[in-house]
Design a protein around this motif. Structure first.
Motif, mmCIF file in Angstrom:
data_model
loop_
_atom_site.group_PDB
_atom_site.id
_atom_site.type_symbol
_atom_site.label_atom_id
_atom_site.label_comp_id
_atom_site.label_asym_id
_atom_site.label_seq_id
_atom_site.Cartn_x
_atom_site.Cartn_y
_atom_site.Cartn_z
ATOM 1 N N LEU A 184 48.561 124.254 -41.563
ATOM 2 C CA LEU A 184 49.419 123.388 -40.680
ATOM 3 C C LEU A 184 48.672 123.427 -39.374
ATOM 4 O O LEU A 184 48.722 122.232 -38.967
ATOM 5 C CB LEU A 184 50.778 124.141 -40.642
ATOM 6 C CG LEU A 184 51.870 123.408 -39.516
ATOM 7 C CD1 LEU A 184 52.173 121.992 -39.927
ATOM 8 C CD2 LEU A 184 53.104 124.353 -39.508
ATOM 9 N N GLY A 185 48.249 124.406 -38.929
ATOM 10 C CA GLY A 185 47.480 124.113 -37.571
ATOM 11 C C GLY A 185 46.322 123.054 -37.859
ATOM 12 O O GLY A 185 46.046 122.449 -36.879
ATOM 13 N N ILE A 186 45.438 123.164 -38.674
ATOM 14 C CA ILE A 186 44.557 121.930 -39.045
ATOM 15 C C ILE A 186 45.138 120.565 -39.027
ATOM 16 O O ILE A 186 44.378 119.719 -38.554
ATOM 17 C CB ILE A 186 43.811 122.477 -40.370
ATOM 18 C CG1 ILE A 186 42.832 123.672 -40.145
ATOM 19 C CG2 ILE A 186 42.656 121.584 -40.772
ATOM 20 C CD1 ILE A 186 42.489 124.488 -41.395
ATOM 21 N N ALA A 187 46.163 120.571 -39.859
ATOM 22 C CA ALA A 187 46.940 119.205 -39.864
ATOM 23 C C ALA A 187 47.132 118.695 -38.675
ATOM 24 O O ALA A 187 47.161 117.484 -38.374
ATOM 25 C CB ALA A 187 48.088 119.225 -40.969
ATOM 26 N N LEU A 188 47.765 119.344 -37.848
ATOM 27 C CA LEU A 188 48.363 119.262 -36.527
ATOM 28 C C LEU A 188 47.334 118.778 -35.765
ATOM 29 O O LEU A 188 47.298 117.785 -34.923
ATOM 30 C CB LEU A 188 49.291 120.359 -36.142
ATOM 31 C CG LEU A 188 50.516 120.634 -36.684
ATOM 32 C CD1 LEU A 188 51.209 121.868 -36.205
ATOM 33 C CD2 LEU A 188 51.556 119.535 -36.529
ATOM 34 N N TYR A 189 46.031 119.637 -35.700
ATOM 35 C CA TYR A 189 44.907 119.274 -34.831
ATOM 36 C C TYR A 189 44.264 118.151 -35.171
ATOM 37 O O TYR A 189 44.124 117.133 -34.564
ATOM 38 C CB TYR A 189 44.049 120.468 -35.145
ATOM 39 C CG TYR A 189 42.774 120.178 -34.102
ATOM 40 C CD1 TYR A 189 42.901 120.718 -32.839
ATOM 41 C CD2 TYR A 189 41.478 119.726 -34.552
ATOM 42 C CE1 TYR A 189 41.956 120.785 -31.949
ATOM 43 C CE2 TYR A 189 40.540 119.606 -33.680
ATOM 44 C CZ TYR A 189 40.730 120.010 -32.436
ATOM 45 O OH TYR A 189 39.713 119.953 -31.281
ATOM 46 N N SER A 190 44.341 117.607 -36.425
ATOM 47 C CA SER A 190 43.717 116.365 -36.925
ATOM 48 C C SER A 190 44.408 115.427 -36.173
ATOM 49 O O SER A 190 43.971 114.171 -36.322
ATOM 50 C CB SER A 190 43.551 116.491 -38.416
ATOM 51 O OG SER A 190 44.936 116.234 -39.188
#
Length: 70
Positions: free
Chosen positions: A26-32
């Motif tokens: 989720l953090g990676i998706a938000l960061y992207s």
């Protein structure tokens, strides 16, 4: 940005909030999406679950970059 790419990942977190891998994803998706502050929060939550999660550490540091925060 649209939440469409984040929705399936958020659904996985909702199904099992104790899964540090899903929380990191989720953090990676938000960061992207350029949502660095929210990404850092998700990675912090992942680290609460699994303090040794390496990708969560990396993404949390990126998310705390003041040049990217919104």
């Amino acid at each position: 940005p649209s939440d469409e790419p984040v929705d399936p990942v958020r659904a996985a977190v909702d199904m099992d909030p104790s899964d540090s891998e899903s929380m990191t994803n989720l953090g990676i998706a938000l960061y992207s999406q350029g949502r660095a502050r929210a990404a850092a929060e998700a990675c912090h939550a992942a680290l609460t679950i699994d303090p040794a999660h390496e990708r969560a550490h990396q993404r949390r540091l990126q998310g705390n970059d003041p040049r990217r925060n919104r």
